[in-house]
Design a protein around this motif. Structure first.
Motif, mmCIF file in Angstrom:
data_model
loop_
_atom_site.group_PDB
_atom_site.id
_atom_site.type_symbol
_atom_site.label_atom_id
_atom_site.label_comp_id
_atom_site.label_asym_id
_atom_site.label_seq_id
_atom_site.Cartn_x
_atom_site.Cartn_y
_atom_site.Cartn_z
ATOM 1 N N LEU A 207 30.397 -11.790 50.522
ATOM 2 C CA LEU A 207 29.626 -12.668 49.620
ATOM 3 C C LEU A 207 29.796 -14.127 50.018
ATOM 4 C CD1 LEU A 207 30.435 -10.850 46.247
ATOM 5 C CD2 LEU A 207 28.201 -10.968 47.349
ATOM 6 N N ARG A 208 31.035 -14.513 50.375
ATOM 7 C CA ARG A 208 31.273 -15.911 50.774
ATOM 8 C C ARG A 208 30.533 -16.245 52.079
ATOM 9 N NH1 ARG A 208 36.077 -14.834 48.184
ATOM 10 N NH2 ARG A 208 37.056 -13.903 50.004
ATOM 11 N N THR A 209 30.428 -15.265 52.987
ATOM 12 C CA THR A 209 29.680 -15.504 54.235
ATOM 13 C C THR A 209 28.221 -15.812 53.908
ATOM 14 O OG1 THR A 209 31.142 -14.029 55.435
ATOM 15 C CG2 THR A 209 29.007 -14.446 56.439
ATOM 16 N N GLY B 147 33.701 -17.443 38.537
ATOM 17 C CA GLY B 147 34.603 -16.293 38.419
ATOM 18 C C GLY B 147 33.945 -15.059 37.834
ATOM 19 N N ARG B 148 32.586 -15.048 37.829
ATOM 20 C CA ARG B 148 31.884 -13.880 37.271
ATOM 21 C C ARG B 148 31.480 -12.917 38.393
ATOM 22 N NH1 ARG B 148 26.886 -15.277 34.565
ATOM 23 N NH2 ARG B 148 26.759 -17.153 35.833
ATOM 24 N N LEU B 149 31.233 -11.661 38.041
ATOM 25 C CA LEU B 149 30.800 -10.689 39.049
ATOM 26 C C LEU B 149 29.339 -10.935 39.397
ATOM 27 C CD1 LEU B 149 32.334 -7.313 37.770
ATOM 28 C CD2 LEU B 149 33.297 -8.971 39.383
ATOM 29 N N VAL B 150 29.003 -10.848 40.679
ATOM 30 C CA VAL B 150 27.589 -10.964 41.045
ATOM 31 C C VAL B 150 26.880 -9.687 40.568
ATOM 32 C CG1 VAL B 150 28.164 -12.370 43.074
ATOM 33 C CG2 VAL B 150 27.739 -9.935 43.358
ATOM 34 N N PRO B 151 25.570 -9.784 40.277
ATOM 35 C CA PRO B 151 24.870 -8.617 39.710
ATOM 36 C C PRO B 151 24.850 -7.412 40.658
ATOM 37 C CG PRO B 151 23.543 -10.631 39.533
ATOM 38 C CD PRO B 151 24.710 -10.958 40.393
ATOM 39 N N ASP C 46 37.561 -3.040 49.775
ATOM 40 C CA ASP C 46 38.508 -4.005 49.199
ATOM 41 C C ASP C 46 37.664 -4.962 48.346
ATOM 42 O OD1 ASP C 46 39.950 -6.426 49.013
ATOM 43 O OD2 ASP C 46 39.933 -6.775 51.177
ATOM 44 N N GLY C 47 37.907 -4.941 47.028
ATOM 45 C CA GLY C 47 37.093 -5.780 46.134
ATOM 46 C C GLY C 47 35.838 -5.081 45.659
ATOM 47 N N PHE C 48 35.718 -3.827 45.949
ATOM 48 C CA PHE C 48 34.594 -2.998 45.495
ATOM 49 C C PHE C 48 35.089 -1.572 45.371
ATOM 50 C CE2 PHE C 48 31.177 -0.026 46.236
ATOM 51 C CZ PHE C 48 30.163 -0.508 45.428
ATOM 52 N N PRO C 49 34.820 -0.845 44.323
ATOM 53 C CA PRO C 49 34.047 -1.239 43.138
ATOM 54 C C PRO C 49 34.888 -2.064 42.159
ATOM 55 C CG PRO C 49 34.771 1.042 42.939
ATOM 56 C CD PRO C 49 35.237 0.566 44.277
ATOM 57 N N ARG C 50 34.180 -2.787 41.290
ATOM 58 C CA ARG C 50 34.873 -3.648 40.329
ATOM 59 C C ARG C 50 34.508 -3.327 38.896
ATOM 60 N NH1 ARG C 50 36.150 -8.293 44.087
ATOM 61 N NH2 ARG C 50 37.632 -9.545 42.927
ATOM 62 N N ASN C 51 33.615 -2.380 38.691
ATOM 63 C CA ASN C 51 33.339 -1.890 37.329
ATOM 64 C C ASN C 51 32.809 -0.459 37.441
ATOM 65 O OD1 ASN C 51 30.661 -2.168 38.082
ATOM 66 N ND2 ASN C 51 30.361 -4.091 36.962
ATOM 67 N N GLU D 119 29.953 0.828 36.784
ATOM 68 C CA GLU D 119 28.636 0.965 37.398
ATOM 69 C C GLU D 119 28.768 0.998 38.930
ATOM 70 O OE1 GLU D 119 26.054 -2.364 36.625
ATOM 71 O OE2 GLU D 119 24.263 -1.088 36.629
ATOM 72 N N GLN D 120 29.618 0.118 39.458
ATOM 73 C CA GLN D 120 29.818 0.089 40.909
ATOM 74 C C GLN D 120 30.556 1.348 41.391
ATOM 75 O OE1 GLN D 120 31.621 -3.604 42.208
ATOM 76 N NE2 GLN D 120 30.104 -4.866 41.150
ATOM 77 N N ALA D 121 31.491 1.847 40.579
ATOM 78 C CA ALA D 121 32.214 3.063 40.966
ATOM 79 C C ALA D 121 31.237 4.238 41.065
ATOM 80 C CB ALA D 121 33.322 3.357 39.963
ATOM 81 N N GLN E 224 41.600 -23.963 50.630
ATOM 82 C CA GLN E 224 41.808 -23.303 49.338
ATOM 83 C C GLN E 224 40.448 -22.922 48.771
ATOM 84 O OE1 GLN E 224 43.564 -25.697 46.186
ATOM 85 N NE2 GLN E 224 44.329 -23.846 45.183
ATOM 86 N N ARG E 225 40.288 -21.682 48.385
ATOM 87 C CA ARG E 225 39.009 -21.246 47.801
ATOM 88 C C ARG E 225 38.743 -21.999 46.499
ATOM 89 N NH1 ARG E 225 39.474 -14.775 47.698
ATOM 90 N NH2 ARG E 225 38.454 -15.215 45.709
ATOM 91 N N ASP E 226 37.460 -22.370 46.288
ATOM 92 C CA ASP E 226 37.110 -23.103 45.061
ATOM 93 C C ASP E 226 37.475 -22.303 43.813
ATOM 94 O OD1 ASP E 226 36.111 -25.162 46.503
ATOM 95 O OD2 ASP E 226 34.012 -24.539 46.354
HETATM 96 P P1 AMP Z 1 37.548 -11.728 45.865
HETATM 97 O O1 AMP Z 1 37.424 -12.324 47.231
HETATM 98 O O2 AMP Z 1 37.687 -10.246 45.907
HETATM 99 O O3 AMP Z 1 38.619 -12.393 45.048
HETATM 100 O O4 AMP Z 1 36.161 -12.022 45.110
HETATM 101 C C1 AMP Z 1 35.733 -13.338 44.857
HETATM 102 C C2 AMP Z 1 34.532 -13.335 43.942
HETATM 103 O O5 AMP Z 1 33.424 -12.677 44.584
HETATM 104 C C3 AMP Z 1 34.691 -12.599 42.609
HETATM 105 O O6 AMP Z 1 35.345 -13.385 41.643
HETATM 106 C C4 AMP Z 1 33.232 -12.324 42.261
HETATM 107 O O7 AMP Z 1 32.578 -13.510 41.820
HETATM 108 C C5 AMP Z 1 32.648 -11.958 43.629
HETATM 109 N N1 AMP Z 1 32.788 -10.514 43.917
HETATM 110 C C6 AMP Z 1 33.642 -9.948 44.801
HETATM 111 N N2 AMP Z 1 33.510 -8.615 44.816
HETATM 112 C C7 AMP Z 1 32.557 -8.316 43.899
HETATM 113 C C8 AMP Z 1 31.985 -7.104 43.418
HETATM 114 N N3 AMP Z 1 32.379 -5.899 43.886
HETATM 115 N N4 AMP Z 1 31.034 -7.186 42.466
HETATM 116 C C9 AMP Z 1 30.618 -8.363 41.990
HETATM 117 N N5 AMP Z 1 31.128 -9.549 42.377
HETATM 118 C C10 AMP Z 1 32.096 -9.537 43.325
#
Ligand code: AMP
Length: 219
Positions: free
Chosen positions: A35-37, A56-60, A83-88, A90-92, A158-160
């Protein structure tokens, strides 16, 4: 082998996933990094994503679903980690459906368990290398080797969203949305809980034990 890393922000998912992918050649799906890329590419989609990350919210689901689908459709590997997925939930469910479609099975869900009180200090001291993306901690794990991309000192930033304020929201979302999927994977017999309140090396060793792997990629 397909594994998922779960744990609160600051539990060491990215660090441990990085070690495992380097030493054991896992194909690494790092949701936050991907996502950051997109954000750094300056695209309209990236701009939309940045709004969510910075708060700090989840992307849709339509955005993260598209990125996941692309990753899975690109190619299959003997070893894959999420890593970082799934996070809810619905994603699981989305991951379960995608794996069924690809006739693949999830092997383990590694839940990095750590006391909530320790997380904030880990987050505010976290730094990431712009080039090799390696994760450091100014207190417990300062840079100790050159950047694997440039060969020079790591170019740390440092990440924002690693501020105290955004961390609070990320933790709340983790507790409300991500914790319920622990039960989902426990019921499926996939959940392995790892005590992550230890040195990086010790946690790596615990993970290798669970996966039945030897150090440095043997086995
Ligand atoms: P992380 O690098 O895993 O700490 O994620 C940083 C941010 O990216 C999170 O706080 C969310 O805003 C977004 N993000 C990362 N993974 C997900 C995901 N699986 N679903 C939705 N948003 C995500």
């Amino acid at each position: 082998m397909i594994i998922v890393f779960l744990g609160p922000p600051g539990s060491g998912k990215g660090t441990q996933a990085g070690i495992l992918s380097r030493e054991h050649h896992f194909r690494h799906f790092d949701a936050g990094s991907l996502l950051r890329t997109e954000v750094h590419s300056g695209s309209a989609l990236g701009e939309e994503i940045a709004g969510y990350i910075n708060e700090g919210r989840l992307v849709p689901i339509n955005i993260i679903g598209r990125i996941t689908h692309k990753f899975l459709a690109e190619r299959q590997a003997d070893r894959t980690m999420f890593d970082g997925f799934p996070r809810n939930l619905e994603q699981a469910s989305l991951l379960t459906a995608s794996l069924i479609e690809l006739k693949q099975e999830l092997s383990h869900v590694l839940y990095l368990h750590i006391d909530e009180d320790d997380l904030l200090q880990r987050i505010v001291n976290r730094r990431v290398c712009r080039s090799c993306k390696r994760i450091y901690n100014l207190v417990s794990n300062p840079p100790h080797e050159n950047c694997s991309v440039t060969g020079m000192d790591c170019d740390l930033y440092q990440r924002d969203d690693d501020s105290e304020e955004v961390f609070g929201r990320r933790l709340r979302i983790y507790l409300e949305e991500t914790v319920p999927i622990l039960r989902y994977y426990e019921d499926a017999g996939k959940l392995r809980t790892i005590d992550a309140d230890a040195d990086i090396e010790d946690v790596s060793a615990r993970i290798r034990d669970v996966l039945g792997m030897a150090r440095n990629g043997q086995a």
